[in-house]
Design an enzyme around this catalytic site. Structure first.
Site, mmCIF file in Angstrom:
data_model
loop_
_atom_site.group_PDB
_atom_site.id
_atom_site.type_symbol
_atom_site.label_atom_id
_atom_site.label_comp_id
_atom_site.label_asym_id
_atom_site.label_seq_id
_atom_site.Cartn_x
_atom_site.Cartn_y
_atom_site.Cartn_z
ATOM 1 N N HIS A 7 -13.075 -18.024 9.410
ATOM 2 C CA HIS A 7 -14.136 -17.084 9.811
ATOM 3 C C HIS A 7 -14.120 -15.996 8.739
ATOM 4 O O HIS A 7 -13.664 -14.871 8.957
ATOM 5 C CB HIS A 7 -13.807 -16.523 11.196
ATOM 6 C CG HIS A 7 -14.916 -15.798 11.881
ATOM 7 N ND1 HIS A 7 -16.055 -15.361 11.233
ATOM 8 C CD2 HIS A 7 -15.061 -15.412 13.178
ATOM 9 C CE1 HIS A 7 -16.844 -14.753 12.112
ATOM 10 N NE2 HIS A 7 -16.267 -14.766 13.297
ATOM 11 N N ARG A 62 -22.318 -21.244 12.764
ATOM 12 C CA ARG A 62 -21.078 -21.354 13.548
ATOM 13 C C ARG A 62 -21.103 -22.700 14.246
ATOM 14 O O ARG A 62 -22.117 -23.108 14.817
ATOM 15 C CB ARG A 62 -20.963 -20.250 14.593
ATOM 16 C CG ARG A 62 -19.809 -20.514 15.579
ATOM 17 C CD ARG A 62 -19.521 -19.375 16.474
ATOM 18 N NE ARG A 62 -18.933 -18.273 15.736
ATOM 19 C CZ ARG A 62 -18.403 -17.191 16.318
ATOM 20 N NH1 ARG A 62 -18.391 -17.083 17.630
ATOM 21 N NH2 ARG A 62 -17.881 -16.230 15.585
ATOM 22 N N ARG A 75 -20.801 -10.949 18.789
ATOM 23 C CA ARG A 75 -20.738 -10.099 17.607
ATOM 24 C C ARG A 75 -21.289 -10.755 16.348
ATOM 25 O O ARG A 75 -22.085 -10.158 15.626
ATOM 26 C CB ARG A 75 -19.279 -9.725 17.268
ATOM 27 C CG ARG A 75 -18.722 -8.577 18.012
ATOM 28 C CD ARG A 75 -17.279 -8.863 18.320
ATOM 29 N NE ARG A 75 -17.240 -9.954 19.282
ATOM 30 C CZ ARG A 75 -17.347 -9.755 20.596
ATOM 31 N NH1 ARG A 75 -17.416 -8.563 21.065
ATOM 32 N NH2 ARG A 75 -17.386 -10.785 21.444
ATOM 33 N N THR A 76 -20.811 -11.959 16.054
ATOM 34 C CA THR A 76 -21.125 -12.532 14.743
ATOM 35 C C THR A 76 -22.615 -12.868 14.654
ATOM 36 O O THR A 76 -23.285 -12.521 13.670
ATOM 37 C CB THR A 76 -20.259 -13.776 14.496
ATOM 38 O OG1 THR A 76 -18.910 -13.463 14.828
ATOM 39 C CG2 THR A 76 -20.342 -14.224 13.061
ATOM 40 N N LYS A 86 -30.358 -34.765 20.602
ATOM 41 C CA LYS A 86 -31.094 -36.035 20.553
ATOM 42 C C LYS A 86 -30.471 -36.985 19.548
ATOM 43 O O LYS A 86 -31.048 -38.011 19.212
ATOM 44 C CB LYS A 86 -32.551 -35.768 20.163
ATOM 45 C CG LYS A 86 -33.302 -34.854 21.114
ATOM 46 C CD LYS A 86 -34.722 -34.614 20.568
ATOM 47 C CE LYS A 86 -35.255 -33.283 21.018
ATOM 48 N NZ LYS A 86 -36.434 -32.883 20.232
HETATM 49 N N1 CP Z 1 -15.216 -11.881 16.476
HETATM 50 C C1 CP Z 1 -16.113 -12.827 16.800
HETATM 51 O O1 CP Z 1 -16.249 -13.834 16.109
HETATM 52 O O2 CP Z 1 -16.815 -12.586 17.938
HETATM 53 P P1 CP Z 1 -17.959 -13.506 18.524
HETATM 54 O O3 CP Z 1 -17.302 -14.818 18.937
HETATM 55 O O4 CP Z 1 -18.535 -12.770 19.692
HETATM 56 O O5 CP Z 1 -18.962 -13.758 17.441
#
Ligand code: CP
Length: 336
Positions: A136, A108, A58-59, A87
């Protein structure tokens, strides 16, 4: 005056309630562009570097889609193994290099604090897409936007949050955002013993001075008086000992029977996804798919307008969106 121009979005701790309100206000304006009724090219020529060093569906895809729907281009990494981090390159060097290529960076990373490290290394805005067990923030923004869209401002509401509250960063950001935006929320934290809400998140709630209450539970029965339930996954990837994860999985589950027998009839049920649908976990049963109480796919859909609004604000183009606007010229289904 745009308070988010050029800013990083790393943590809800450093985001003002007025910033969140500006994001929500613009998200509403942007919905026709996000939901395929209108097109804008306001970010034509701009590049997003979407740096994902941990799994995501999703993100990563919604950051990219949001940027594309503003007319910009996206360059992705997906996993550490395709980058020069393997590396021995430092995250700081990687960030500095990518900052020379892109106008905004999303990141991320499995380490808490990694998004801040990237932000410290570059001059372009950095948006945290999840850092370890830290935060998040954009997930929390789309979660709260989804709540407001359905029930309005949740002042005085009872919000039950169930699952792995220790490791779930989405929950840490969600609770911080609710507690700084609203008044008098009754938080019910439901987790197996050992996975309760970290002390620093509880302290964030207390530090707002907004008369919220917090109670702590370990049975799903505690959802009974909730106006909103937020269920989250046991975060398997955060446990050092796989046997410890096995002890917790499947401990807190919700299915249609649970909601029908325990919860308020008009309860709103959220989940950030992914849900763990394996039989031993099955925390959120598929028998609730299509149930009007379940807002999970509203959350995922709202990831687009909210993330478009964030990009438009940090790149300071919100007031130019209309200049290049026109209707879509392809077939769009009534239901996605
Ligand atoms: N909600 C969420 O962070 O989903 P993903 O890990 O798929 O990005």
């Amino acid at each position: 005056m745009n308070p988010l121009e050029g800013k990083d979005i790393i943590s809800i701790e450093t985001l003002a309630a007025s910033d969140a309100r500006a994001i929500f206000d613009l998200s509403k304006v942007i919905e026709p562009f996000a939901f395929r009724q209108r097109v804008t090219r306001v970010l034509e020529g701009a590049v997003l570097a979407n740096l994902f060093f941990e799994p995501s569906t999703r993100t990563r895809i919604s950051f990219g889609t949001a940027f594309n729907r503003l007319g910009g281009s996206v360059r992705d990494t997906s996993g550490v193994e395709t980058t020069s981090l393997v590396k021995g390159e430092s995250l700081r060097d990687t960030a500095r290099v990518v900052g020379g290529y892109a106008d905004v960076i999303t990141v991320r990373h499995p380490q808490t604090g990694a998004a801040k490290e990237v932000a410290d290394a570059v001059g372009v805005p950095v948006i945290n897409g999840g850092d370890g067990i830290g935060e998040h923030p954009t997930q929390a923004l789309l979660d709260v936007y989804t709540i407001e869209a359905r029930i309005g401002e949740p002042n005085g509401k009872t919000i039950a949050i169930a699952g792995d509250l220790k490791f779930a960063r989405v929950i840490h950001s969600f609770v911080r955002l609710l507690s700084k935006m609203y008044e008098g929320i009754n938080f019910k934290f439901i987790a197996p013993n050992g996975l309760q809400m970290p002390a620093n998140v509880q302290e964030s709630v207390g530090s707002t001075g907004r008369k919220h209450t917090m109670t702590f539970h370990n049975s799903i029965d505690a959802i009974s008086d909730a106006d909103v339930i937020y269920l989250t996954r046991m975060q398997e990837e955060r446990f050092d000992d796989p046997a410890e994860f096995q002890r917790y999985r499947g401990k807190l589950r919700i299915d249609r029977k649970t909601l029908d027998s325990i919860a308020k009839p008009d309860v709103m049920l959220l989940h950030p996804m992914p849900r763990d649908s394996r039989e031993a976990s099955n925390e959120l049963d598929h028998d609730l798919d299509g149930d009007p109480r379940l807002a999970m796919f509203n959350q995922t859909d709202n990831g687009i307008p909210v993330r478009m609004a964030i990009f438009a604000l940090v790149l300071d183009v919100a007031d130019q969106i209309e200049k290049t606007a026109h209707p879509v010229n392809w077939h769009v289904p009534d239901k996605f």
